[in-house]
Design an enzyme around this catalytic site. Structure first.
Site, PDB file in Angstrom:
ATOM      1  N   HIS A 176      11.448   2.695   0.878  1.00  0.00           N
ATOM      2  CA  HIS A 176      12.237   2.846  -0.349  1.00  0.00           C
ATOM      3  C   HIS A 176      11.662   3.988  -1.197  1.00  0.00           C
ATOM      4  O   HIS A 176      10.471   4.294  -1.110  1.00  0.00           O
ATOM      5  CB  HIS A 176      12.196   1.526  -1.141  1.00  0.00           C
ATOM      6  CG  HIS A 176      13.028   1.564  -2.363  1.00  0.00           C
ATOM      7  ND1 HIS A 176      12.486   1.746  -3.618  1.00  0.00           N
ATOM      8  CD2 HIS A 176      14.370   1.479  -2.527  1.00  0.00           C
ATOM      9  CE1 HIS A 176      13.470   1.770  -4.498  1.00  0.00           C
ATOM     10  NE2 HIS A 176      14.621   1.595  -3.869  1.00  0.00           N
ATOM     11  N   THR A 197      10.551   4.267  -3.997  1.00  0.00           N
ATOM     12  CA  THR A 197       9.358   4.005  -4.809  1.00  0.00           C
ATOM     13  C   THR A 197       8.082   3.962  -3.965  1.00  0.00           C
ATOM     14  O   THR A 197       6.986   3.873  -4.520  1.00  0.00           O
ATOM     15  CB  THR A 197       9.481   2.638  -5.513  1.00  0.00           C
ATOM     16  OG1 THR A 197       9.816   1.664  -4.512  1.00  0.00           O
ATOM     17  CG2 THR A 197      10.549   2.656  -6.582  1.00  0.00           C
ATOM     18  N   LYS A 198       8.225   3.992  -2.658  1.00  0.00           N
ATOM     19  CA  LYS A 198       7.034   3.885  -1.794  1.00  0.00           C
ATOM     20  C   LYS A 198       6.400   5.257  -1.594  1.00  0.00           C
ATOM     21  O   LYS A 198       7.063   6.289  -1.728  1.00  0.00           O
ATOM     22  CB  LYS A 198       7.428   3.283  -0.437  1.00  0.00           C
ATOM     23  CG  LYS A 198       8.074   1.898  -0.554  1.00  0.00           C
ATOM     24  CD  LYS A 198       7.079   0.865  -1.047  1.00  0.00           C
ATOM     25  CE  LYS A 198       7.622  -0.543  -1.085  1.00  0.00           C
ATOM     26  NZ  LYS A 198       8.359  -0.909  -2.289  1.00  0.00           N
ATOM     27  N   LEU A 199       5.123   5.268  -1.216  1.00  0.00           N
ATOM     28  CA  LEU A 199       4.444   6.568  -1.150  1.00  0.00           C
ATOM     29  C   LEU A 199       5.007   7.450  -0.045  1.00  0.00           C
ATOM     30  O   LEU A 199       5.027   8.667  -0.154  1.00  0.00           O
ATOM     31  CB  LEU A 199       2.922   6.403  -1.063  1.00  0.00           C
ATOM     32  CG  LEU A 199       2.249   5.852   0.177  1.00  0.00           C
ATOM     33  CD1 LEU A 199       2.010   6.909   1.206  1.00  0.00           C
ATOM     34  CD2 LEU A 199       0.925   5.244  -0.243  1.00  0.00           C
TER      35      LEU A 199
END
Ligand SMILES: Cc1ncc(COP(=O)(O)O)c(C=O)c1O
Length: 384
Positions: free
Chosen positions: A178, A180-182
C-alpha cells in the site's frame, strides 16, 4: 504541515516510460508482462523462492487462509491493523486473541498454548512494525499441535530473520504494498510460501479459481493486480536501498533527539535485520502522550495512534480484555516517518515533545524555514 507518512514517489518520467509501454501493448491487467517482471525483480531482490503479486495486503491474507483451508479458531494478535482480524472473520473463522509481549509488542508465544482448543487450526501473527516475532517458538508450538502458521508481514519489506527474508517463514507470509508502506505499488501486496502446491493453489484463488480457460478447481476471488500498479512497484524498487537507508538515518536521529524523553521503544528481535518501517514511541503515560499529540497538532504535525484500539474490541468479534495490549495501545504513538522528512523536521518534533514533558505547556515553537514557507502559502491561499 508534517503528516505521519507520505508515499515515496519516483520521478514522473520514470513512470511515464512504463506508461508508454503499457499503451503500446494495450495489456492493462490479468497477469501482464509488468506484473510478471515485478514478481521476478521482487524474487531477486528479496532472495525468496516463490511469491505472487496480489491486489492488496488484505486479499493476500484472505488468499492465505483460503489456500490452507482453515476453519474453526485462529489464534491471533490483538495488536495489529484491523485487516489481520477482519480477514479471519471474512473467511468464516473465529479469531482467538492472545496477549502480546510487553517488550517486542508481538504475540507472546508463552500464552499461545493455553489458548489452543480442538477447534484451533492456525496461528496468524503479525510482525509488528516490521519487527520479527519469536518465529522459532511459534513454529515449535505449531509443530507440536499440528497447526498452520501465517505471518502478516505487511510491515516487513526488507526485514531479515536469521539472514533470510522474513517472508520465507511460516506456511504462508503475506505483505502489503500500500502507498503508506516503505515499498509500495500504490495498492498491492504479495503472498509467499515455500510449498509449490500451495503456490499453485494461491495462484488459482487469485484468479477466480480458474485452472485453465474453462475449468474452476477451487473457490477463488479477484486478487489480481494491474500493469499500472506493477509499473509503480518497478519504479520504486529501483530506489529501495536509498529508501531503507534514509529511514534508518531518520530513526537514529529521532532516538538521539529524544534521548531525554521518558519513553521506551519496541525491542527489536536480535536475530533480525530491521527495516525501520515506523517510528513508534511508548510514552510513560497516556496523559503525556495525549498532551504531546495536542501540542504537535497545534504545530501542524500529525502522528498516529497505531494500533489503537485493540482488535479484541472490534464490534464483530467476541470481546476480550488482554491487559498488556490494553496498556500498550493506550500509550503508543507513531511519529512521522517518510523519505522526504528532514533532520530539521525531527529536531522540531522532538523539541515540542520534550517541552511538553519538561514544562507541560503547549508551545508554538519557531518553525523551520520550509514549514514557515508552507504555512505562509496556505494562509495566503485562504486569504485570496
Ligand atoms: C499489519 C497489516 N496487515 C494488513 C494490512 C492490509 O494491507 P492493505 O492495506 O494493502 O490491504 C495492513 C495495511 O495497512 C497492515 O498494516
Amino acid at each position: 504541515m508534517i503528516p505521519v507518512t507520505k508515499p515515496f514517489l519516483p520521478k514522473v518520467e520514470e513512470y511515464d516510460d512504463y506508461l508508454a509501454s503499457i499503451w503500446e501493448r494495450q495489456w492493462l491487467t490479468n497477469n501482464g508482462p509488468l506484473v510478471n517482471e515485478l514478481e521476478l525483480r521482487l524474487k531477486e531482490y528479496l532472495q525468496v523462492n516463490h511469491l505472487l503479486y496480489v491486489a492488496n495486503g488484505t486479499v493476500a491474507l484472505q488468499i492465505a487462509i483460503e489456500a490452507l483451508a482453515l476453519s474453526g479458531e485462529i489464534i491471533t494478535t490483538p495488536f495489529s491493523f484491523v485487516a489481520t482480524t477482519s480477514s479471519i472473520v471474512w473467511q468464516g473463522c473465529k479469531p482467538v486473541f492472545v496477549d502480546i509481549d510487553a517488550k517486542t509488542l508481538n504475540i507472546d508465544p508463552q500464552k499461545i498454548e493455553e489458548a489452543i482448543t480442538p477447534q484451533t487450526s492456525a496461528i496468524l501473527a503479525t510482525h509488528v512494525y516490521g519487527n520479527p516475532c519469536d518465529i522459532d517458538a511459534i513454529q515449535e508450538i505449531a509443530d507440536k499441535y499440528k497447526l498452520k502458521v501465517i505471518y502478516d508481514a505487511a510491515h516487513c519489506f526488507g526485514t531479515k530473520y536469521k539472514n533470510r527474508s522474513v517472508f520465507e517463514y511460516g506456511d504462508i507470509s503475506t505483505t502489503s504494498f500500500h502507498a503508506t508502506k516503505l515499498f509500495h505499488s500504490i495498492e498491492g501486496g504479495a503472498v509467499f510460501t515455500q510449498c509449490p502446491e500451495l503456490l499453485k493453489k494461491m495462484s488459482q484463488i487469485r484468479n477466480f479459481g480458474y485452472n485453465g480457460p474453462n475449468e474452476f478447481t477451487v473457490l477463488g476471488l479477484n486478487g489480481k493486480n494491474s500493469e499500472f500498479h506493477a509499473a509503480m512497484g518497478l519504479c520504486n524498487l529501483k530506489h529501495i536501498n536509498e529508501i531503507l537507508k534514509k529511514r534508518k538515518q531518520l530513526s537514529h536521529h529521532y532516538w538521539k533527539k529524544l534521548e531525554k524523553l521518558a519513553a521506551t521503544y519496541p525491542k527489536i528481535n536480535p536475530d533480525s535485520e530491521y527495516n525501520y518501517s515506523y517510528f513508534p514511541i511508548l510514552f510513560e503515560s497516556k496523559e503525556l502522550m495525549l498532551k504531546c499529540i495536542a501540542a504537535l497538532e497545534v504545530n501542524k504535525i500529525y502522528c498516529r495512534r497505531y494500533f489503537y484500539p485493540a482488535l479484541s474490541h472490534l464490534p464483530y468479534v467476541q470481546d476480550q480484555i488482554l491487559p498488556v495490549c490494553e496498556d500498550i495501545s493506550d500509550r503508543i504513538l507513531c511519529l512521522p516517518l517518510y523519505h522526504t522528512l528532514t533532520f530539521a523536521d525531527i529536531n522540531y518534533i522532538a523539541r515540542i515533545i520534550l517541552r511538553i514533558q519538561n514544562y507541560q505547556e503547549t508551545p508554538v515553537i519557531d518553525m523551520p524555514v520550509n514549514l514557515q514557507i508552507e504555512l505562509d502559502t496556505i494562509l495566503k491561499t485562504k486569504e485570496n
